[in-house]
Design an enzyme around this catalytic site. Structure first.
Site, PDB file in Angstrom:
ATOM      1  N   ASP A  55     -16.437 -20.460  24.597  1.00  0.00           N
ATOM      2  CA  ASP A  55     -14.985 -20.563  24.546  1.00  0.00           C
ATOM      3  C   ASP A  55     -14.405 -19.491  25.487  1.00  0.00           C
ATOM      4  OD1 ASP A  55     -12.753 -21.363  21.776  1.00  0.00           O
ATOM      5  OD2 ASP A  55     -12.399 -21.228  23.928  1.00  0.00           O
TER       6      ASP A  55
HETATM    7  C1  GLC Z   1      -9.023 -21.968  23.793  1.00  0.00           C
HETATM    8  C2  GLC Z   1      -9.552 -22.711  22.597  1.00  0.00           C
HETATM    9  C3  GLC Z   1     -10.473 -23.855  22.947  1.00  0.00           C
HETATM   10  C4  GLC Z   1     -10.070 -24.461  24.278  1.00  0.00           C
HETATM   11  C5  GLC Z   1     -10.263 -23.419  25.352  1.00  0.00           C
HETATM   12  C6  GLC Z   1      -9.848 -23.924  26.743  1.00  0.00           C
HETATM   13  O1  GLC Z   1      -8.947 -20.608  23.528  1.00  0.00           O
HETATM   14  O2  GLC Z   1     -10.173 -21.965  21.566  1.00  0.00           O
HETATM   15  O3  GLC Z   1     -10.400 -24.804  21.873  1.00  0.00           O
HETATM   16  O4  GLC Z   1     -10.878 -25.589  24.554  1.00  0.00           O
HETATM   17  O5  GLC Z   1      -9.555 -22.205  25.068  1.00  0.00           O
HETATM   18  O6  GLC Z   1      -8.472 -24.157  26.787  1.00  0.00           O
END
Ligand code: GLC
Length: 709
Positions: free
Chosen positions: A257
């Site tokens: 993430d």
């Molecule tokens: C965010 C979220 C995740 C998302 C990623 C990209 O912090 O936790 O669900 O896919 O960043 O946007």
């Protein structure tokens, strides 16, 4: 494309470029060597940014085509970039939030919505969506309840598989299941917070929906921010390498993430970014999203022998094979088309799907003779801070207010000859106390035949980083409710929210209550159809509504205790019932249904065999309706205690007024399994109860009993 041969040609820097993902905003590089903005904060060189193997969150097809062209002109290996985005519940046509979709108990509809979203996003150049999000949740304080399908493992698995099929089948796109693992068990409901879970609870409840996605063929998986039992997911070798890769056989791409690799320092798990890189690559995390541990520290780790080039090559191979599968080497721009992004999105077909999804996922929680309203009414008051908003929910991508339908507009669309007026009544601030707009709303209610009153929370009050310690309506909303209902008892409340709220102190004032969640682009038309009886309600709750925040965590499939509540010195509260305000599986209809006592075809189940339980369901009301018939099972006693009841099957059926249908469920051994002390799933001989019910309040129903021998 011979991926292995290509890897042989690549330098280490070029390999690491494939294993890093940056936001498109980093790639808008000014002339010259200087990098600015987020790229500078990541201490990246211009080449490290420009050569990145994948791009996160860019504007549209035109932007994607420009970025891809520029990249291919400069990339010595001509490896196309892969463009990814959070298309969680729609790209331009936004369908209801997943928490709502779960309440439809309609996996075919969920699959259809995801398929629609994937076809729209490909026209915008998106080839991987960061969905489905399948984190099981039992705590409504957590802001990301809206993104998951709720508290039940069985339903979450069914919805997980449906979303993978929808996003991937026939679309030229890939899904990325997230957030592995158990991100929804954040302590105290605070986002990003600690999770600490026994392996048996992980195995029985929190892991199955990720495995369901893996078994359904999901191409990618994202690791979560949280620590799990003391180790951040992105560095958790047991969780990622041992379970996901080796035990489940997942050979797809794993992405962290957003900056989760670097955050392992903030967690106090890694001393520096070099250790972050080492821990993550050893856990077989392939792509690092929006941090720079790999590009900056893998070379030194290779040099010192702490990381083997084979580890890097294996990660690059998985990623390049995904690009090959998506056909990028044949056509780096496949599907991206600015004209199609206009003409093939927000079509009438897609809007109809979104409207149907909103109709099927709304839940009728209370109705004391108010609904359905008559279409013959002349004066309609639509009141409240959400009435004139298109309630899209977070992660709504390119969903826009101007392309959606608010409830106010939806009612006007349905009743073109009626006088339909709006009064805001109060703001949507979480703790609003200003009641200066209530009098105007009260006056409008007095003058109207019927009132539709929107209450709840704004869609920017749920989602990532939006935990709440209190889940009640604001004082201003409570005052608005009280005054409006006094002025006109012919009032239905429409609740907009991204998580269960605490409604205990206001429920009695509501003549009717509809749970609308955040219904998306066509939400206004869908709610109007439901409120005026064009369509009947069929949704059932997939998260428990607590009576108080003090009951949390509260969920339907809890374990028994040695001292069941309702007696002194028992597992009870002195100041409140232990029961929820609304239970998992609950939802009303404009008609009524009955379920007969169930019957068994055999009271003994042999290993590898099954028993059939069935009951007769009747529509005893005056109009057609759909009902979600639910199968719950209880293992009476086992070597590890089992829940009082667990959902093990459901069937959504439609019955005309007076119609009856026998609903049968085959119960097999696998449905009786749990993670045993032998560290595997197995069913133990002994007695089981089974209910066929219309909600998880099975105490209202007579069970059957059978023995596994
Ligand atoms: C965010 C979220 C995740 C998302 C990623 C990209 O912090 O936790 O669900 O896919 O960043 O946007």
């Amino acid at each position: 494309m011979d991926v292995k041969a290509l890897i042989k040609k690549m330098s280490l820097e070029q390999k690491l470029a494939q294993l890093s993902q940056f936001n498109a905003v980093c790639l808008h590089l000014d002339a010259g060597d200087e990098v600015t903005g987020p790229a500078k904060e990541l201490s990246l060189t211009r080449d490290q940014v420009a050569s990145t193997g994948s791009v996160l969150n860019f504007r549209d097809a035109t932007a994607m085509i420009e970025l891809q062209k520029e990249h291919l002109e400069n990339d010595p290996n001509k490896i196309p970039q892969l463009f990814m985005m959070d298309v969680v519940h729609g790209y331009k046509t936004i369908y209801p939030i997943p928490l709502a979709m779960g309440c439809s108990f309609d996996t075919a509809l969920m699959e259809k919505c995801c398929n629609m979203a994937a076809k729209e996003m490909v026209t915008g150049g998106v080839r991987v969506t960061f969905g489905p999000m399948v984190d099981l949740v039992r705590d409504p304080r957590w802001g990301r309840c809206m993104e998951t399908t709720g508290e039940d493992t069985y339903l979450n698995c069914e919805m997980s598989k449906a979303q993978v099929r929808g996003f991937q089948n026939g679309t030229g796109a890939s899904a990325c299941v997230k957030h592995y693992a158990a991100y929804g068990q954040a302590e105290a409901g605070r986002d990003y917070n600690t999770t600490d879970i026994s392996e048996r609870t992980l195995r029985d409840y929190y892991l199955p929906a990720y495995k369901a996605a893996v078994d359904e063929g999901v191409d990618m998986l994202m690791t979560s921010f949280n620590i799990l039992n003391g180790i951040p997911s992105s560095g958790n070798k047991w969780l990622v390498k041992d379970v996901l890769r080796d035990e489940w056989g997942f050979d797809g791409v794993i992405i962290s993430d957003y900056a989760a690799l670097e955050e392992m320092m903030m967690h106090g798990y890694c001393a520096d970014k070099k250790e972050c890189a080492k821990r993550a690559i050893d856990a077989t995390i392939d792509v690092e999203m929006m941090s720079s541990c790999y590009v900056q520290h893998i070379p030194a780790l290779i040099e010192s022998g702490e990381v083997k080039m084979e580890q890097i090559d294996a990660a690059v191979e998985r990623f390049l094979k995904l690009k090959e599968k998506l056909g990028l080497f044949e056509d780096a721009f496949a599907g991206a088309d600015a004209e199609k992004e206009e003409s093939e999105c927000l079509t009438e077909e897609y809007r109809a799907i979104a409207k149907k999804a909103a109709e099927k996922s709304a839940v009728l929680l209370k109705n004391e003779g108010v609904l359905p309203f008559k279409k013959s009414v002349k004066k309609v008051a639509v009141i409240g801070p959400y009435a004139n908003l298109v309630m899209l929910g977070e992660w709504a991508c390119h969903g826009r207010q101007e392309t959606g339908v608010s409830l106010l507009q939806g009612v006007k669309n349905l009743l073109p000859n009626a006088k339909v007026e709006w009064a805001q009544g109060c703001s949507h601030a979480v703790n609003e106390t200003d009641c200066s707009m209530v009098a105007e709303a009260e006056e409008l209610a007095k003058q109207s035949d019927i009132v539709i009153l929107t209450l709840g929370e704004h869609f920017n009050q749920s989602g990532e980083g939006r935990s709440r310690a209190e889940l009640r309506l604001s004082q201003a909303q409570k005052t608005l409710l009280s005054k409006v209902v006094q002025a006109n008892p012919n009032t239905a409340v429409v609740l907009y929210n991204g998580r269960p709220l605490v409604l205990t102190e206001v429920l009695d004032q509501m003549p009717a209550l509809v749970e609308a969640w955040q219904p998306g682009t066509e939400g206004g038309n869908a709610l109007a159809s439901l409120l005026f009886g064009e369509v009947n309600f069929s949704g059932k709750l997939t998260m428990t509504f607590p009576r108080s925040e003090g009951q949390i965590p509260i969920y339907y499939n809890n374990y028994r205790t040695g001292r069941p509540p309702f007696q002194a010195y028992s597992s009870w509260y002195q100041d409140m019932s232990t029961t929820p305000l609304f239970e998992f599986g609950y939802g009303l209809s404009y008609t009524q249904f009955s379920v007969s006592e169930p019957s068994l075809d055999c009271e003994q189940m042999s290993r590898g065999k099954s028993v059939k339980v069935q009951a007769e369901v009747e529509n005893t009301g005056a109009r057609e309706g759909e009902i979600v018939v639910q199968l719950y099972i209880c293992d009476e006693h086992a070597s590890l205690t089992r829940p009082m009841k667990e959902l093990k099957g459901y069937q959504k059926i439609s019955l005309k007024a007076g119609e009856k249908q026998t609903v049968a469920f085959e119960i097999n051994e696998q449905m009786l399994e749990f993670w045993s002390e032998n560290n595997k799933f197995e069913a133990e001989s002994g007695y089981f109860k089974a209910w066929i019910a219309m909600s998880s309040a099975v105490e209202k129903y007579k069970p059957v009993r059978f023995k596994l021998v």
